[in-house]
Write an enzyme that holds these catalytic residues in place. Structure first.
Site, mmCIF file in Angstrom:
data_model
loop_
_atom_site.group_PDB
_atom_site.id
_atom_site.type_symbol
_atom_site.label_atom_id
_atom_site.label_comp_id
_atom_site.label_asym_id
_atom_site.label_seq_id
_atom_site.Cartn_x
_atom_site.Cartn_y
_atom_site.Cartn_z
ATOM 1 C CB THR A 19 -64.019 78.624 -5.143
ATOM 2 O OG1 THR A 19 -64.002 80.020 -5.406
ATOM 3 C CG2 THR A 19 -64.292 77.887 -6.425
ATOM 4 C CB SER A 119 -55.792 74.159 -3.208
ATOM 5 O OG SER A 119 -55.743 73.659 -4.506
ATOM 6 C CG HIS A 120 -53.637 76.932 -6.086
ATOM 7 N ND1 HIS A 120 -54.939 76.579 -5.789
ATOM 8 C CD2 HIS A 120 -53.649 78.263 -6.304
ATOM 9 C CE1 HIS A 120 -55.701 77.654 -5.848
ATOM 10 N NE2 HIS A 120 -54.945 78.687 -6.152
ATOM 11 C CG ASP A 283 -53.283 71.379 -6.719
ATOM 12 O OD1 ASP A 283 -53.392 70.146 -6.845
ATOM 13 O OD2 ASP A 283 -54.178 72.094 -6.230
ATOM 14 C CG ASP A 285 -55.635 70.065 -3.084
ATOM 15 O OD1 ASP A 285 -55.037 70.655 -4.004
ATOM 16 O OD2 ASP A 285 -56.872 70.105 -2.959
ATOM 17 C CG ASP A 287 -57.580 69.685 -6.347
ATOM 18 O OD1 ASP A 287 -56.505 70.300 -6.492
ATOM 19 O OD2 ASP A 287 -58.557 70.152 -5.718
ATOM 20 N NE ARG A 288 -55.986 74.506 -8.676
ATOM 21 C CZ ARG A 288 -56.146 75.809 -8.834
ATOM 22 N NH1 ARG A 288 -55.315 76.472 -9.615
ATOM 23 N NH2 ARG A 288 -57.106 76.446 -8.215
ATOM 24 C CD GLU A 369 -63.416 74.357 -11.657
ATOM 25 O OE1 GLU A 369 -64.044 75.408 -11.485
ATOM 26 O OE2 GLU A 369 -62.774 73.785 -10.768
ATOM 27 C CB SER A 371 -58.569 76.895 -12.411
ATOM 28 O OG SER A 371 -59.623 76.000 -12.055
ATOM 29 C CE LYS A 382 -59.250 71.701 -8.841
ATOM 30 N NZ LYS A 382 -60.237 72.365 -7.960
ATOM 31 N NE ARG A 502 -59.311 82.919 -9.886
ATOM 32 C CZ ARG A 502 -58.167 82.911 -9.191
ATOM 33 N NH1 ARG A 502 -57.089 83.514 -9.681
ATOM 34 N NH2 ARG A 502 -58.086 82.300 -8.018
HETATM 35 C C1 VG1 Z 1 -60.057 78.668 -8.063
HETATM 36 C C2 VG1 Z 1 -60.328 78.235 -9.487
HETATM 37 C C3 VG1 Z 1 -61.490 77.262 -9.509
HETATM 38 C C4 VG1 Z 1 -61.158 76.075 -8.584
HETATM 39 C C5 VG1 Z 1 -60.832 76.589 -7.197
HETATM 40 C C6 VG1 Z 1 -60.395 75.484 -6.260
HETATM 41 O O1 VG1 Z 1 -61.185 79.325 -7.534
HETATM 42 O O2 VG1 Z 1 -60.613 79.334 -10.307
HETATM 43 O O3 VG1 Z 1 -61.701 76.835 -10.825
HETATM 44 O O4 VG1 Z 1 -62.245 75.193 -8.517
HETATM 45 O O5 VG1 Z 1 -59.775 77.532 -7.260
HETATM 46 O O6 VG1 Z 1 -59.292 74.794 -6.776
HETATM 47 P P1 VG1 Z 1 -61.296 80.920 -7.482
HETATM 48 O O7 VG1 Z 1 -62.604 81.198 -6.822
HETATM 49 O O8 VG1 Z 1 -60.093 81.403 -6.709
HETATM 50 O O9 VG1 Z 1 -61.225 81.388 -8.901
HETATM 51 V V1 VG1 Z 1 -58.158 74.092 -5.730
HETATM 52 O O10 VG1 Z 1 -57.151 73.175 -6.623
HETATM 53 O O11 VG1 Z 1 -57.495 75.558 -5.138
HETATM 54 O O12 VG1 Z 1 -59.094 73.314 -4.624
HETATM 55 CO CO CO Z 2 -56.080 71.907 -5.425
#
Ligand code: VG1
Ligand code: CO
Length: 549
Positions: A19, A119-120, A283, A285, A287-288, A369, A371, A382, A502
């Site tokens: 992703t 990220s998170h 989160d 970085d 973006d959330r 999204e 998420s 985002k 998921r």
């Molecule tokens: C997850 C979320 C997706 C988001 C991605 C990156 O991906 O579901 O919506 O864009 O994380 O977010 P996945 O493939 O694990 O479902 V971030 O804030 O981790 O860059």
């Molecule tokens: Co993030």
């Protein structure tokens, strides 16, 4: 002049494009040549499309401050110099949030940039690290590029790096690294200035002056310095409105993931006596975002829909939205607003990179999204704080509480009950088999009844980009039911341990009398149908999902 070293290396497991970027345990990144291999693979792919070379090009580098951040940045600076980049902009102390990287790339017309973050996901020596490349419009690399990079990681034989000490990036300043000019920039200034253009700061200042309050939980991650500058210094929120404001290498041992489970300190505050008007968190970085009212949780899908409904209160969106876009598993709440506004609504695969073309082409101005991701055409990522400022702007202009705004939205459009169940770290073979079996069963599903619910449609989501025509197939299994309810199954592309399944559930309910009901109860028949169809508990031996949001 320092010399450029060519270091012999071997092809490595560069991870199939997921992703977003490359995410692995820190231990993996600490292996000799690992990060360098990936970075050189990106440079090699870019160089092949850039006949004029990098001499007049600018690269942006920054990260969320997690463990290994400074080390990775040091290597990237020396490698950028070895490739002959004209200039590199790097955030002081290695800090730049994901949306800030996107903002800086666009503002300074850079060629692209690297974001160091997982990220998170948790940080620290035994936790996660990550890296991703963003292009010149500030967007995450499109699939075509990530696939080329992945292919390159399988053939790479050497990388180039300057034979020099990594310079200190602790303070603002400029210096030369070989032929490359390195500028250590204020990570917050460009981003904060952009926010001041988009939102009615005077109106929000007046709202705070009138006694309204916010609690923003930076979760010891990258948004602390941004939130303190924007919310407290520029907008006049009370000192201390930003909690956990110092970015820590291990995020204080927590998951910097803004949801009801991981942001529990904020949740308790918002559920307690004397809760502020707005609670928000971001989160690792930046973006959330999570948005809370007093004793009130706004689902990210509802947040997107409410923002679409009220966006014109903000000066940057006063002209109206060109269109909206949501990822496929995000609820259909925003579709209803788009219909009422008579603007197009696009449905894309999961991952922000799929919004890039729609934003560049002016087809959509607002994206989201499920998420906890929301953003607009101001950058190509985002943007957590952007969403918080949008909510503040709406609250300040409408003069209603968070709960009143959302309840008025439900009254007008109906309430879409929504939940996501995550089954983390399940053995990859079990997860793959589960998805394969679902795909095999798909054609026979319509007309069948699962757990008492009649199936009206089922498919594996495929997306054709309306701008460049590229096709992304197998993006998630969707099952539709008679009353319009839906469930979706997909495997995560960002996990670092085993597989994460998921499962997403939603149902639109018009009946006002049911709007106060509990989400898990309202969706319990769908949840039972998912088990009957996919046998998740049976296959994994687990009795409940790891995380429910
Ligand atoms: C997850 C979320 C997706 C988001 C991605 C990156 O991906 O579901 O919506 O864009 O994380 O977010 P996945 O493939 O694990 O479902 V971030 O804030 O981790 O860059
Ligand atoms: Co993030």
């Amino acid at each position: 002049m320092r010399s450029v070293l060519s270091v012999a290396t071997k092809p490595f497991d560069g991870q199939k494009p997921g992703t977003s970027g490359l995410r692995k345990k820190v231990k993996v990144f600490e292996q000799p040549h690992y990060l360098e291999n990936f970075v050189q693979s990106v440079f090699d792919v870019l160089r092949a499309e850039t006949p004029e070379g990098f001499a007049d090009k600018t690269l942006v580098v920054g990260g969320d401050g997690r463990y290994h951040n400074r080390q990775a940045i040091g290597a990237i600076l020396k490698m950028a110099a070895a490739q002959g980049f004209g200039r590199v902009l790097v955030g002081a102390k290695g800090i730049l949030s994901t949306p800030a990287v996107s903002c800086v790339i666009r503002k300074h017309k850079a060629f692209g940039g690297f974001v160091l973050s997982a990220s998170h996901n948790p940080g620290g020596p035994s936790e996660d690290f990550g890296i991703k490349y963003n292009n010149g419009s500030g967007a995450p690399a499109p699939e075509k590029l990530t696939e080329a990079v992945f292919a390159r990681t399988g053939t790479i034989a050497e990388y180039r790096i300057l034979d020099a000490e990594a310079p200190s990036i602790e303070a603002l300043g400029k210096f030369q690294l070989g032929a490359t000019a390195v500028e250590v920039i204020d990570p917050v200034a460009d981003y904060a200035d952009l926010m001041a253009q988009l939102f009615d700061f005077a109106r929000i200042q007046a709202w705070f002056k009138a006694g309204h309050r916010i609690a923003f939980d930076a979760m010891s991650a990258v948004t602390g310095p941004y939130a303190v500058e924007i919310l407290e210094n520029r907008l006049g929120a009370a000192k201390g409105s930003v909690m956990n404001e110092v970015p820590l290498e291990d995020f204080g041992g927590h998951h910097p993931d803004p949801n009801l489970v991981h942001a529990h300190e904020l949740v308790e505050l918002m559920n307690g006596q004397n809760a502020p008007d707005l609670g928000a968190a971001s989160d690792g970085d930046g973006d959330r975002n999570m948005i809370l009212g007093r004793r009130f949780f706004v689902t990210p899908s509802d947040s997107l829909a409410v923002i679409a409904e009220h966006a014109t209160v903000a000066p940057g969106y006063a002209q109206g939205l060109k269109g909206v876009a949501r990822s496929m598993p995000t609820s259909g709440a925003v579709d209803l607003v788009a219909k009422a506004l008579n603007i197009p609504c696009f449905e894309t695969p999961t991952g922000w990179k799929f919004f890039g073309n729609l934003l560049d082409d002016g087809k959509a101005s607002l994206c989201g999204e499920e998420s906890f991701g929301t953003g607009s055409d101001h950058v190509r990522e985002k943007d957590g704080l952007w969403a918080v400022l949008m909510w503040l702007n709406i609250l300040a202009v409408r003069g209603q509480s968070v709960a009143q705004l959302v309840e008025a939205h439900w009254k007008r459009f109906g309430r879409t009950f929504y939940t996501r169940h995550d089954w983390e770290a399940i053995p990859t073979d079990i997860a793959d088999k589960l998805m394969a079996d679902l795909r095999t069963a798909l054609p026979g599903l319509p007309g069948k009844t699962i757990a008492g619910l009649p199936v009206t449609g089922a498919d594996d989501f495929a997306y054709t980009d309306p701008v460049d025509g590229s096709v992304s197939a197998k993006q998630g299994v969707r099952v539709l039911f008679g009353d319009g309810a839906r469930m979706v199954f997909r495997l995560s592309g960002t996990g670092t341990e085993g597989a994460t399944l998921r499962v997403y559930f939603e149902r639109l309910v018009a009946d006002l009398g049911k709007h106060g009901a509990d989400t898990q109860v309202m969706l319990s028949d769908l949840i039972a149908a998912a088990e009957e169809l996919a046998g998740i508990m049976l296959r994994t031996g687990r009795d409940k999902p790891t995380v429910i949001t």
